[in-house]
Design a protein around this motif. Structure first.
Motif, PDB file in Angstrom:
ATOM      1  N   TRP A   1       0.840  -1.193   0.000  1.00  0.00           N
ATOM      2  CA  TRP A   1       0.000   0.000   0.000  1.00  0.00           C
ATOM      3  C   TRP A   1       0.876   1.245   0.000  1.00  0.00           C
ATOM      4  O   TRP A   1       1.790   1.382   0.820  1.00  0.00           O
ATOM      5  CB  TRP A   1      -0.927   0.026   1.213  1.00  0.00           C
ATOM      6  N   HIS A   2       0.599   2.151  -0.935  1.00  0.00           N
ATOM      7  CA  HIS A   2       1.342   3.407  -1.058  1.00  0.00           C
ATOM      8  C   HIS A   2       0.430   4.554  -0.614  1.00  0.00           C
ATOM      9  O   HIS A   2      -0.590   4.824  -1.231  1.00  0.00           O
ATOM     10  CB  HIS A   2       1.807   3.614  -2.506  1.00  0.00           C
ATOM     11  N   ASP A   3       0.837   5.234   0.457  1.00  0.00           N
ATOM     12  CA  ASP A   3       0.044   6.309   1.056  1.00  0.00           C
ATOM     13  C   ASP A   3       0.381   7.611   0.331  1.00  0.00           C
ATOM     14  O   ASP A   3       1.188   8.406   0.795  1.00  0.00           O
ATOM     15  CB  ASP A   3       0.377   6.403   2.550  1.00  0.00           C
ATOM     16  N   THR A   4      -0.263   7.837  -0.812  1.00  0.00           N
ATOM     17  CA  THR A   4       0.145   8.923  -1.710  1.00  0.00           C
ATOM     18  C   THR A   4      -0.628  10.225  -1.518  1.00  0.00           C
ATOM     19  O   THR A   4      -0.199  11.269  -2.011  1.00  0.00           O
ATOM     20  CB  THR A   4      -0.023   8.482  -3.166  1.00  0.00           C
ATOM     21  N   HIS A   5      -1.783  10.172  -0.868  1.00  0.00           N
ATOM     22  CA  HIS A   5      -2.630  11.367  -0.713  1.00  0.00           C
ATOM     23  C   HIS A   5      -3.061  11.917  -2.071  1.00  0.00           C
ATOM     24  O   HIS A   5      -3.191  13.121  -2.242  1.00  0.00           O
ATOM     25  CB  HIS A   5      -1.906  12.478   0.058  1.00  0.00           C
ATOM     26  N   THR A   6      -3.314  11.031  -3.035  1.00  0.00           N
ATOM     27  CA  THR A   6      -3.664  11.487  -4.388  1.00  0.00           C
ATOM     28  C   THR A   6      -4.941  10.841  -4.920  1.00  0.00           C
ATOM     29  O   THR A   6      -5.255  11.010  -6.106  1.00  0.00           O
ATOM     30  CB  THR A   6      -2.519  11.163  -5.370  1.00  0.00           C
ATOM     31  N   THR A   7      -5.665  10.118  -4.089  1.00  0.00           N
ATOM     32  CA  THR A   7      -6.883   9.448  -4.540  1.00  0.00           C
ATOM     33  C   THR A   7      -7.973   9.619  -3.493  1.00  0.00           C
ATOM     34  O   THR A   7      -7.715  10.064  -2.372  1.00  0.00           O
ATOM     35  CB  THR A   7      -6.651   7.936  -4.741  1.00  0.00           C
ATOM     36  N   ALA A   8      -9.173   9.232  -3.880  1.00  0.00           N
ATOM     37  CA  ALA A   8     -10.273   9.215  -2.922  1.00  0.00           C
ATOM     38  C   ALA A   8      -9.923   8.281  -1.764  1.00  0.00           C
ATOM     39  O   ALA A   8      -9.181   7.304  -1.925  1.00  0.00           O
ATOM     40  CB  ALA A   8     -11.556   8.755  -3.606  1.00  0.00           C
ATOM     41  N   VAL A   9     -10.453   8.598  -0.594  1.00  0.00           N
ATOM     42  CA  VAL A   9     -10.191   7.774   0.583  1.00  0.00           C
ATOM     43  C   VAL A   9     -10.877   6.415   0.400  1.00  0.00           C
ATOM     44  O   VAL A   9     -12.092   6.361   0.168  1.00  0.00           O
ATOM     45  CB  VAL A   9     -10.718   8.450   1.860  1.00  0.00           C
TER      46      VAL A   9
END
Length: 265
Positions: A211-219
């Motif tokens: 899992w990549h925590d990118t802050h770039t997609t919907a939650v």
């Protein structure tokens, strides 16, 4: 802690969006991206409206062997004063050693020796700041081989020794569950949630089982489930949506805030 409500991370790329989004009750700004003597007009406008603005640091590195930089602490303190902030938040992370920057928020070795060092670093940071400090749990792609404590145990002992507040990132709890097998519900059961300042929520993506925590997609729903589990244990003073790139429309961000409110309900 002060009641904050539901908020969103302020970014220069979406400053106008943040200003007009309905129901935003507080914002957080990356401290390294602002100058206290010349705050962006948008942040000054939000403050004039009465919204709390929290400086969120990313470079202090309280998890390293070196003491925190006086210059970085002075900048955080100046940001807090300029924004009339209720608190300052940072990461419980290892970011540099010997003058070499890691370029990433790395997990702290969870050993007794490391706890002693982090405790002293946190106390120095608290002494230098005019407002309370909250520390955030980080997302990890790996764990150190000689860990003696769980992340929750480490944070609990750190809170007992320093009285520091916590910024719990439920997306990071989910990341560590996927990547390291650390059960998010168990973490919530053992964290000192009575010291909770506020909560982070963010999206990311999975690739090849990581899992990549990118802050770039919907939650994802799985992260909102962790938020709901946290809410079942404590009433968080605030919950904030992080979004750092590939910004969607105003309507999409408003919908994400509505999903967060639904999970809290």
């Amino acid at each position: 802690m002060e009641r904050l409500g539901v908020g969103i991370g302020w970014r220069a790329e979406i400053d106008l969006t943040v200003e007009r989004l309905p129901g935003v009750e507080f914002v957080e700004v990356i401290a390294e991206n602002v100058r206290p003597a010349a705050l962006p007009h948008s942040l000054r406008l939000l403050r004039e409206r009465g919204l709390p603005v929290i400086p969120h640091g990313v470079s202090l590195g309280v998890g390293g062997a070196e003491p925190p930089s006086p210059a970085t602490l002075a900048h955080l303190a100046a940001c807090a004063q300029a924004l009339d902030a209720p608190l300052v938040s940072e990461h419980l992370a290892f970011v540099r050693a010997g003058g070499i920057e890691a370029g990433h928020l790395l997990p702290v070795p969870r050993t007794r020796d490391a706890l002693k060092v982090v405790t002293e670093n946190v106390r120095q940071a608290q002494d230098a700041l005019p407002v309370p400090l909250a520390l955030e749990n980080v997302a990890a792609l790996f764990g150190w081989p000689d860990d003696e404590l769980t992340d929750a145990q480490f944070l609990t002992e750190l809170v007992e020794r320093t009285g520091v507040h916590l910024l719990i990132d439920v997306a990071n709890l989910y990341t560590n569950q996927v990547n390291l097998g650390l059960d998010a519900a168990h973490a919530l059961d053992t964290l000192p949630l009575e010291r909770l300042a506020y909560v982070h929520v963010a999206g990311g993506y999975e690739r090849d089982g990581v899992w990549h925590d990118t802050h770039t997609t919907a939650v994802p729903d799985a992260v909102l489930d962790v938020l709901a589990q946290l809410r079942a244990r404590v009433d968080p003073p605030g919950v904030l949506l992080e979004w750092d790139d590939h910004y969607p429309s105003d309507d999409a961000l408003a919908a994400e805030l509505s999903r967060i409110r639904a999970a809290l309900a």
